[in-house]
Design an enzyme around this catalytic site. Structure first.
Site, PDB file in Angstrom:
ATOM      1  N   LYS A 101       0.847  -1.185   0.000  1.00  0.00           N
ATOM      2  CA  LYS A 101       0.000   0.000   0.000  1.00  0.00           C
ATOM      3  C   LYS A 101       0.886   1.239   0.000  1.00  0.00           C
ATOM      4  CE  LYS A 101       0.697   1.974   3.334  1.00  0.00           C
ATOM      5  NZ  LYS A 101       1.958   2.532   3.938  1.00  0.00           N
ATOM      6  N   TYR A 122      -4.645   4.041   5.816  1.00  0.00           N
ATOM      7  CA  TYR A 122      -5.157   3.106   6.828  1.00  0.00           C
ATOM      8  C   TYR A 122      -6.500   3.601   7.370  1.00  0.00           C
ATOM      9  CZ  TYR A 122      -0.695   0.642   7.110  1.00  0.00           C
ATOM     10  OH  TYR A 122       0.408  -0.116   6.826  1.00  0.00           O
TER      11      TYR A 122
HETATM   12  P1  NAD Z   1      12.406   1.677   2.416  1.00  0.00           P
HETATM   13  O1  NAD Z   1      12.934   2.988   1.989  1.00  0.00           O
HETATM   14  O2  NAD Z   1      12.890   1.117   3.709  1.00  0.00           O
HETATM   15  O3  NAD Z   1      12.689   0.583   1.292  1.00  0.00           O
HETATM   16  C1  NAD Z   1      12.529   0.866  -0.078  1.00  0.00           C
HETATM   17  C2  NAD Z   1      13.401  -0.072  -0.881  1.00  0.00           C
HETATM   18  O4  NAD Z   1      13.282   0.295  -2.261  1.00  0.00           O
HETATM   19  C3  NAD Z   1      14.890  -0.011  -0.529  1.00  0.00           C
HETATM   20  O5  NAD Z   1      15.407  -1.312  -0.508  1.00  0.00           O
HETATM   21  C4  NAD Z   1      15.496   0.765  -1.680  1.00  0.00           C
HETATM   22  O6  NAD Z   1      16.828   0.398  -1.930  1.00  0.00           O
HETATM   23  C5  NAD Z   1      14.588   0.351  -2.826  1.00  0.00           C
HETATM   24  N1  NAD Z   1      14.616   1.312  -3.925  1.00  0.00           N
HETATM   25  C6  NAD Z   1      14.767   0.979  -5.217  1.00  0.00           C
HETATM   26  N2  NAD Z   1      14.776   2.071  -5.981  1.00  0.00           N
HETATM   27  C7  NAD Z   1      14.645   3.121  -5.154  1.00  0.00           C
HETATM   28  C8  NAD Z   1      14.602   4.535  -5.370  1.00  0.00           C
HETATM   29  N3  NAD Z   1      14.687   5.068  -6.592  1.00  0.00           N
HETATM   30  N4  NAD Z   1      14.451   5.312  -4.277  1.00  0.00           N
HETATM   31  C9  NAD Z   1      14.327   4.795  -3.050  1.00  0.00           C
HETATM   32  N5  NAD Z   1      14.368   3.455  -2.793  1.00  0.00           N
HETATM   33  C10 NAD Z   1      14.533   2.645  -3.845  1.00  0.00           C
HETATM   34  O7  NAD Z   1      10.818   1.816   2.412  1.00  0.00           O
HETATM   35  P2  NAD Z   1       9.784   0.886   3.163  1.00  0.00           P
HETATM   36  O8  NAD Z   1       9.418   1.508   4.448  1.00  0.00           O
HETATM   37  O9  NAD Z   1      10.256  -0.500   3.164  1.00  0.00           O
HETATM   38  O10 NAD Z   1       8.491   1.051   2.217  1.00  0.00           O
HETATM   39  C11 NAD Z   1       8.381   0.351   0.994  1.00  0.00           C
HETATM   40  C12 NAD Z   1       6.889   0.199   0.643  1.00  0.00           C
HETATM   41  O11 NAD Z   1       6.263  -0.572   1.654  1.00  0.00           O
HETATM   42  C13 NAD Z   1       6.122   1.510   0.567  1.00  0.00           C
HETATM   43  O12 NAD Z   1       5.187   1.458  -0.476  1.00  0.00           O
HETATM   44  C14 NAD Z   1       5.400   1.597   1.895  1.00  0.00           C
HETATM   45  O13 NAD Z   1       4.170   2.313   1.833  1.00  0.00           O
HETATM   46  C15 NAD Z   1       5.141   0.128   2.189  1.00  0.00           C
HETATM   47  N6  NAD Z   1       5.059  -0.136   3.631  1.00  0.00           N
HETATM   48  C16 NAD Z   1       4.001  -0.845   4.086  1.00  0.00           C
HETATM   49  C17 NAD Z   1       3.867  -1.120   5.433  1.00  0.00           C
HETATM   50  C18 NAD Z   1       2.716  -1.941   5.925  1.00  0.00           C
HETATM   51  O14 NAD Z   1       2.540  -2.038   7.137  1.00  0.00           O
HETATM   52  N7  NAD Z   1       1.941  -2.557   5.048  1.00  0.00           N
HETATM   53  C19 NAD Z   1       4.819  -0.643   6.319  1.00  0.00           C
HETATM   54  C20 NAD Z   1       5.910   0.057   5.832  1.00  0.00           C
HETATM   55  C21 NAD Z   1       6.022   0.318   4.471  1.00  0.00           C
END
Ligand code: NAD
Length: 363
Positions: A132, A217
């Site tokens: 999401k 959410y």
């Molecule tokens: P994060 O920044 O920790 O991870 C993002 C990943 O994408 C990294 O591994 C990064 O290297 C990679 N990536 C590839 N290309 C990129 C670019 N151009 N710029 C930035 N990162 C790049 O983020 P996250 O917190 O893991 O979030 C990722 C997704 O998961 C989002 O869509 C977020 O909304 C979702 N999320 C959902 C929940 C949930 O409870 N369902 C919780 C947290 C995050």
């Protein structure tokens, strides 16, 4: 409108009959086929929540990874016993279509990348699980659904709370109306985010501020708490520190109007911390705090505490999705569920810009 409420409630009833596995958190004695999932984007959520969810699940296993960082590839291969042929980067990702060892791809990338990688995964013939918010807007969400349909693969959205017991009880209360009709829902999800380097603070990657990140959410909760889809909205975007929240909103608040007359107020912000959901029924109240994070989720009704076990949400989610795919059962959180939220979010953004009541149209 009554029809859409009925469809929603039927979906919940159907989904709540999903399998014993969805309520298990151990591997048990399951010896059937497992869904082999490749993770794209090995960031915080994939590493700290989704990976353990897969590892603790009964019906999934880590099939592969997609990462742009060679060092991560090496360490994940070593730690998780992954063959090199199951590890991809963003350039050679499409070759995954020739890999019979991977059934599904889980997109855990910044929001702006969901559409591209979901569609590429679908074109490679893999089932798609997408975090999401599903996309940046409803147009993108529709393209993702169409691509998955055309490829004959499923599309699930990572709405982990739909598999969580307190949340399922709120859905049940909407269906059975133990406390009568739903009158008012109030959802607030906010966390302090001031990191100028974070992709979440960059509109190009996030598509918006806290609203895209966590406001979703509250929107989703207002739908499962009422069992209805809203028909109109008013909203305000607020910025008290424009130098920090440059091209995203800081706080968004909105009021959704439902066909039955129920109203849901929602607030999301990067300026403070808050994780609350309140549902006010004709004959009682329900409050949850925290209501949306990884738990333990805590809730009470006017009758006393909600006594449900703490669960690892991502484990239940992974087993729920795997059971639907492997056993050809309806998905609990399909792309269409994500699309509805995107349609509502588009309307909220429009309402915040125009100051007008914006009708919400789903077709
Ligand atoms: P994060 O920044 O920790 O991870 C993002 C990943 O994408 C990294 O591994 C990064 O290297 C990679 N990536 C590839 N290309 C990129 C670019 N151009 N710029 C930035 N990162 C790049 O983020 P996250 O917190 O893991 O979030 C990722 C997704 O998961 C989002 O869509 C977020 O909304 C979702 N999320 C959902 C929940 C949930 O409870 N369902 C919780 C947290 C995050």
């Amino acid at each position: 409108m009554e029809k859409s409420r009925r469809e929603f409630l039927q979906k919940i009833t159907l989904a709540s009959t999903i399998i014993p596995f969805a309520n298990m958190e151990s591997k048990g004695n399951y010896e059937g086929k497992k869904l082999r999932v490749a993770l794209i984007g090995l960031g915080s959520y994939a590493t700290n929540q989704v990976l353990p969810g897969i590892q603790k699940s009964t019906m999934c296993e880590l099939g592969g990874i997609v990462t742009g960082t060679p060092a991560k590839k090496e360490s994940w291969m070593a730690k998780h016993n992954l063959a090199e042929k199951n590890c991809y980067n963003y350039q050679n990702f499409d070759e995954i279509k020739n890999n019979p060892d991977i059934d599904a791809v889980y997109v855990v990338l910044p929001n702006s990348m969901h559409k591209e990688y979901a569609i590429r995964a679908a074109k490679a013939g893999k089932h798609v699980i997408c975090e999401k918010p599903m996309a940046l807007n409803a147009k993108e969400a529709r393209e993702m659904i169409a691509a998955c349909k055309a490829a004959g693969v499923t599309l699930s959205i990572g709405y982990r709370l739909h598999y969580e017991p307190h949340t399922k009880e709120i859905m049940r209360l909407a269906k059975d109306q133990d406390y009568g009709k739903i009158k008012f829902v109030d959802g607030k999800f906010a966390w302090k985010n001031r990191d100028p380097k974070a992709w979440r603070m960059n509109n190009q990657y996030s598509g918006g501020g806290a609203f895209m990140d966590v406001g979703i959410y509250c929107i989703n909760a207002s739908r499962y708490a009422t069992g209805e889809d809203p028909i109109s909205v008013t909203a305000q975007a607020i910025k008290t520190e424009p130098e920090i929240y440059r091209d995203i909103e800081e706080t968004m608040q909105w009021q959704l109007n439902f066909p039955s007359g129920a109203v849901a107020r929602g607030t999301s912000s990067y300026a403070f911390n808050c994780h609350k959901l309140a549902v006010h029924y004709e004959k009682g109240n329900l409050e949850m705090e925290p209501a949306y994070d990884y738990g333990p989720i805590k809730g009470k009704t006017h009758k006393g505490p909600m006594e449900f076990p703490h669960t690892h949400h991502q484990t239940l989610q992974m087993d729920g999705i795997a059971d639907s795919i492997l056993n050809n059962k309806p998905l609990r959180t399909p792309g269409e569920e994500g699309l509805k939220d995107m349609i509502i979010m588009d309307a909220i953004v429009k309402a915040s810009k125009t100051g007008k009541v914006v009708p919400i149209v789903y077709s």
